[in-house]
Write a protein that holds these residues in place. Structure first.
Motif, PDB file in Angstrom:
ATOM      1  N   MET A  74     -43.759  73.250 -31.815  1.00 12.44           N
ATOM      2  CA  MET A  74     -44.271  71.890 -31.715  1.00 12.44           C
ATOM      3  C   MET A  74     -43.753  71.213 -30.454  1.00 12.44           C
ATOM      4  SD  MET A  74     -41.976  69.962 -34.697  1.00 12.44           S
ATOM      5  CE  MET A  74     -42.682  68.345 -34.447  1.00 12.44           C
ATOM      6  N   VAL A  75     -44.600  70.363 -29.882  1.00 10.65           N
ATOM      7  CA  VAL A  75     -44.233  69.530 -28.740  1.00 10.65           C
ATOM      8  C   VAL A  75     -44.221  68.093 -29.242  1.00 10.65           C
ATOM      9  CG1 VAL A  75     -44.888  68.759 -26.438  1.00 10.65           C
ATOM     10  CG2 VAL A  75     -45.286  71.132 -27.113  1.00 10.65           C
ATOM     11  N   ILE A  76     -43.084  67.419 -29.093  1.00  9.24           N
ATOM     12  CA  ILE A  76     -42.908  66.072 -29.633  1.00  9.24           C
ATOM     13  C   ILE A  76     -42.882  65.072 -28.479  1.00  9.24           C
ATOM     14  CG2 ILE A  76     -41.464  64.614 -31.094  1.00  9.24           C
ATOM     15  CD1 ILE A  76     -40.111  67.367 -31.945  1.00  9.24           C
ATOM     16  N   VAL A  77     -43.752  64.076 -28.554  1.00  3.96           N
ATOM     17  CA  VAL A  77     -43.793  63.015 -27.550  1.00  3.96           C
ATOM     18  C   VAL A  77     -43.267  61.751 -28.225  1.00  3.96           C
ATOM     19  CG1 VAL A  77     -45.213  61.859 -25.835  1.00  3.96           C
ATOM     20  CG2 VAL A  77     -45.868  64.135 -26.649  1.00  3.96           C
ATOM     21  N   SER A  78     -42.003  61.434 -27.968  1.00  9.85           N
ATOM     22  CA  SER A  78     -41.325  60.346 -28.684  1.00  9.85           C
ATOM     23  C   SER A  78     -41.511  59.010 -27.970  1.00  9.85           C
ATOM     24  CB  SER A  78     -39.837  60.650 -28.802  1.00  9.85           C
ATOM     25  OG  SER A  78     -39.614  61.888 -29.439  1.00  9.85           O
ATOM     26  N   PRO A  79     -41.404  57.909 -28.715  1.00  7.84           N
ATOM     27  CA  PRO A  79     -41.381  56.586 -28.062  1.00  7.84           C
ATOM     28  C   PRO A  79     -40.206  56.513 -27.098  1.00  7.84           C
ATOM     29  CG  PRO A  79     -41.693  56.368 -30.435  1.00  7.84           C
ATOM     30  CD  PRO A  79     -41.355  57.807 -30.183  1.00  7.84           C
ATOM     31  N   SER A  80     -40.353  55.734 -26.034  1.00  7.48           N
ATOM     32  CA  SER A  80     -39.328  55.694 -24.979  1.00  7.48           C
ATOM     33  C   SER A  80     -37.966  55.263 -25.506  1.00  7.48           C
ATOM     34  CB  SER A  80     -39.777  54.766 -23.850  1.00  7.48           C
ATOM     35  OG  SER A  80     -40.030  53.465 -24.360  1.00  7.48           O
ATOM     36  N   GLU A  81     -37.967  54.436 -26.575  1.00  9.37           N
ATOM     37  CA  GLU A  81     -36.693  53.938 -27.083  1.00  9.37           C
ATOM     38  C   GLU A  81     -36.038  54.890 -28.081  1.00  9.37           C
ATOM     39  OE1 GLU A  81     -39.870  52.427 -29.914  1.00  9.37           O
ATOM     40  OE2 GLU A  81     -39.624  52.718 -27.742  1.00  9.37           O
ATOM     41  N   ALA A  82     -36.710  55.972 -28.420  1.00  9.97           N
ATOM     42  CA  ALA A  82     -36.174  56.895 -29.428  1.00  9.97           C
ATOM     43  C   ALA A  82     -34.923  57.592 -28.918  1.00  9.97           C
ATOM     44  CB  ALA A  82     -37.231  57.928 -29.801  1.00  9.97           C
ATOM     45  N   ALA A  83     -33.968  57.783 -29.811  1.00  8.25           N
ATOM     46  CA  ALA A  83     -32.730  58.477 -29.454  1.00  8.25           C
ATOM     47  C   ALA A  83     -33.010  59.957 -29.228  1.00  8.25           C
ATOM     48  CB  ALA A  83     -31.696  58.293 -30.559  1.00  8.25           C
ATOM     49  N   TYR A  84     -32.349  60.528 -28.249  1.00  5.37           N
ATOM     50  CA  TYR A  84     -32.491  61.951 -27.950  1.00  5.37           C
ATOM     51  C   TYR A  84     -31.703  62.768 -28.962  1.00  5.37           C
ATOM     52  CZ  TYR A  84     -31.442  66.387 -25.611  1.00  5.37           C
ATOM     53  OH  TYR A  84     -31.257  67.711 -25.325  1.00  5.37           O
ATOM     54  N   VAL A  85     -32.373  63.715 -29.612  1.00  9.00           N
ATOM     55  CA  VAL A  85     -31.721  64.595 -30.582  1.00  9.00           C
ATOM     56  C   VAL A  85     -31.946  66.043 -30.127  1.00  9.00           C
ATOM     57  CG1 VAL A  85     -31.593  65.352 -32.974  1.00  9.00           C
ATOM     58  CG2 VAL A  85     -32.169  62.963 -32.452  1.00  9.00           C
ATOM     59  N   PRO A  86     -30.947  66.681 -29.539  1.00  9.97           N
ATOM     60  CA  PRO A  86     -31.138  68.056 -29.053  1.00  9.97           C
ATOM     61  C   PRO A  86     -31.337  69.049 -30.197  1.00  9.97           C
ATOM     62  CG  PRO A  86     -28.834  67.411 -28.875  1.00  9.97           C
ATOM     63  CD  PRO A  86     -29.586  66.185 -29.291  1.00  9.97           C
ATOM     64  N   VAL A  87     -32.304  69.933 -30.049  1.00 12.29           N
ATOM     65  CA  VAL A  87     -32.551  70.992 -31.036  1.00 12.29           C
ATOM     66  C   VAL A  87     -32.706  72.306 -30.264  1.00 12.29           C
ATOM     67  CG1 VAL A  87     -33.958  71.788 -32.967  1.00 12.29           C
ATOM     68  CG2 VAL A  87     -33.754  69.329 -32.516  1.00 12.29           C
ATOM     69  N   PRO A  88     -31.596  72.954 -29.893  1.00 15.70           N
ATOM     70  CA  PRO A  88     -31.710  74.214 -29.143  1.00 15.70           C
ATOM     71  C   PRO A  88     -32.343  75.317 -29.984  1.00 15.70           C
ATOM     72  CG  PRO A  88     -29.450  73.847 -29.839  1.00 15.70           C
ATOM     73  CD  PRO A  88     -30.203  72.597 -30.181  1.00 15.70           C
ATOM     74  N   ILE A  89     -32.926  76.289 -29.320  1.00 12.06           N
ATOM     75  CA  ILE A  89     -33.510  77.430 -30.013  1.00 12.06           C
ATOM     76  C   ILE A  89     -32.416  78.165 -30.785  1.00 12.06           C
ATOM     77  CG2 ILE A  89     -34.575  79.709 -29.667  1.00 12.06           C
ATOM     78  CD1 ILE A  89     -36.088  78.487 -27.307  1.00 12.06           C
ATOM     79  N   ASN A  90     -32.683  78.461 -32.035  1.00 14.38           N
ATOM     80  CA  ASN A  90     -31.696  79.122 -32.895  1.00 14.38           C
ATOM     81  C   ASN A  90     -31.584  80.599 -32.527  1.00 14.38           C
ATOM     82  OD1 ASN A  90     -30.084  80.120 -34.885  1.00 14.38           O
ATOM     83  ND2 ASN A  90     -31.239  79.267 -36.591  1.00 14.38           N
TER      84      ASN A  90
END
Length: 361
Positions: free
Chosen positions: A211-227
């Motif tokens: 999935m490609v997620i396009v977040s609102p500009s104010e959204a907090a960055y949550v890193p999800v590295p490849i497992n």
């Protein structure tokens, strides 16, 4: 040699995959009997398959380079990105978007590689992140945070057609319920379609739930590295891990020094002093571990994305493949025992038969 010439690469690949008819199988077996060249291809293919299966049997390869392409002109991802830009009130022109994507190689002749999806959105300043192994719950969470979402599905599975091969397709997810998933499909042009949640999940699994997620500009960055937890490093790559770890420290140190940083017993951002600006060997084990983790995860990621690391001249398979690439004309053939032999050999390494150079003429 004449019979070998009529066997195409596609036919050989189909034979190796077991995807041939009885008639095609008969033709291939006769060609194998008559052609040492085909026998060598089969022998090498078997050795390569055995090594790769042994290395990768315990983890799945992510389809990073697969193409999202099921739309007119293979533009399904571009159309999804265009739709998101329009939805956010941005002016878009498909021609200019296509030219930009082609110029940057985000869009190829056969579609958009999964790892380049969302690049046009990034270029417009939107906050884009990518992840594999997502779930329907992840889709719901992202939608609740007012994100736009592009996923990659197998179009054949999604619409219940007979599955012949992967048919990757980019669609935009609009809503998720326990029984259905609502999407915008650029291939059909419908503003929204409802798919059964079970079928959608099955179709989505083909891309490892990408999935490609396009977040609102104010959204907090949550890193999800490849497992990469289920990917191991063979013993012969441990030295490589250590070399990468040490070189990572050297690269970091050089960059810091170029910025004016020097050694200091304690970190001081004002004076640009840092205690880690010492040779790698003088770092504590705890400090070295950070570089080792980075190096180890890099190697694991390379393998998870479908690339194999083979030390030069370290294996028989590597030697055979390189020799074939460098000497394509009659420099090798099969011994009567089935072993690949080269022109320079005086004896077969397996059966010990004395070899006659005339056999290569």
């Amino acid at each position: 040699m004449e019979k070998y010439n009529i066997i195409t690469d596609e036919q050989m690949a189909a034979f190796l995959e077991g995807n041939v008819s009885a008639e095609e199988l008969d033709i291939m077996l006769k060609a194998l009997c008559d052609s040492p060249e085909l026998q060598s291809v089969l022998s090498i293919s078997g050795r390569v398959d055995e090594e790769l299966e042994e290395k990768a049997s315990y983890y799945s390869i992510l389809p990073m380079a697969k193409m999202a392409a099921k739309s007119e002109g293979h533009l399904c991802d571009l159309q999804c990105e265009e739709w998101i830009l329009s939805r956010r009130g941005m002016e878009v022109d498909r021609t200019s978007l296509s030219e930009q994507a082609l110029q940057n190689r985000w869009l190829r002749d056969k579609g958009t590689p999964l790892h380049h999806m969302g690049r046009l959105l990034e270029d417009k300043g939107l906050q884009v992140s990518r992840r594999y192994d997502a779930t329907l719950a992840d889709l719901e969470t992202a939608l609740e945070k007012r994100a736009d979402i592009i996923v990659v599905v197998d179009n054949v599975v999604l619409y219940g057609k007979e599955k012949k091969e992967d048919d990757f397709h980019a669609v935009t997810v609009l809503a998720v319920d326990k029984d259905w998933v609502r999407i915008y499909d650029p291939a059909t042009g419908n503003p929204c379609e409802d798919c059964a949640a079970g079928r959608f999940a099955e179709a989505w699994s083909g891309s490892s739930h990408y999935m490609v997620i396009v977040s609102p500009s104010e959204a907090a960055y949550v890193p999800v590295p490849i497992n990469v937890d289920n990917v191991s490093i063979p013993d012969d790559l441990i030295d490589l891990r250590e070399a990468i770890a040490e070189n990572t420290h050297e690269v970091w140190s050089k960059a810091r020094m170029a910025e004016g940083w020097t050694y200091g017993p304690e970190r001081d951002d004002k004076l640009k002093k840092h205690p880690d600006l010492v040779p790698y060997a003088r770092l504590t084990e705890g400090e070295k571990e950070y570089d080792r983790i980075l190096a180890e995860n890099t190697i694991k990621l390379v393998r998870k994305l479908g690339f194999d690391l083979v030390k030069s001249r370290d294996t028989e398979t590597y030697r055979i493949l390189m020799h074939r690439l460098q000497n394509p004309d009659r420099e090798y053939r099969c011994c009567q025992c089935g072993t690949i032999i080269f022109k320079s050999y005086k004896y077969c390494p397996d059966c010990g038969k004395r070899l006659d150079e005339k056999e290569f003429l």
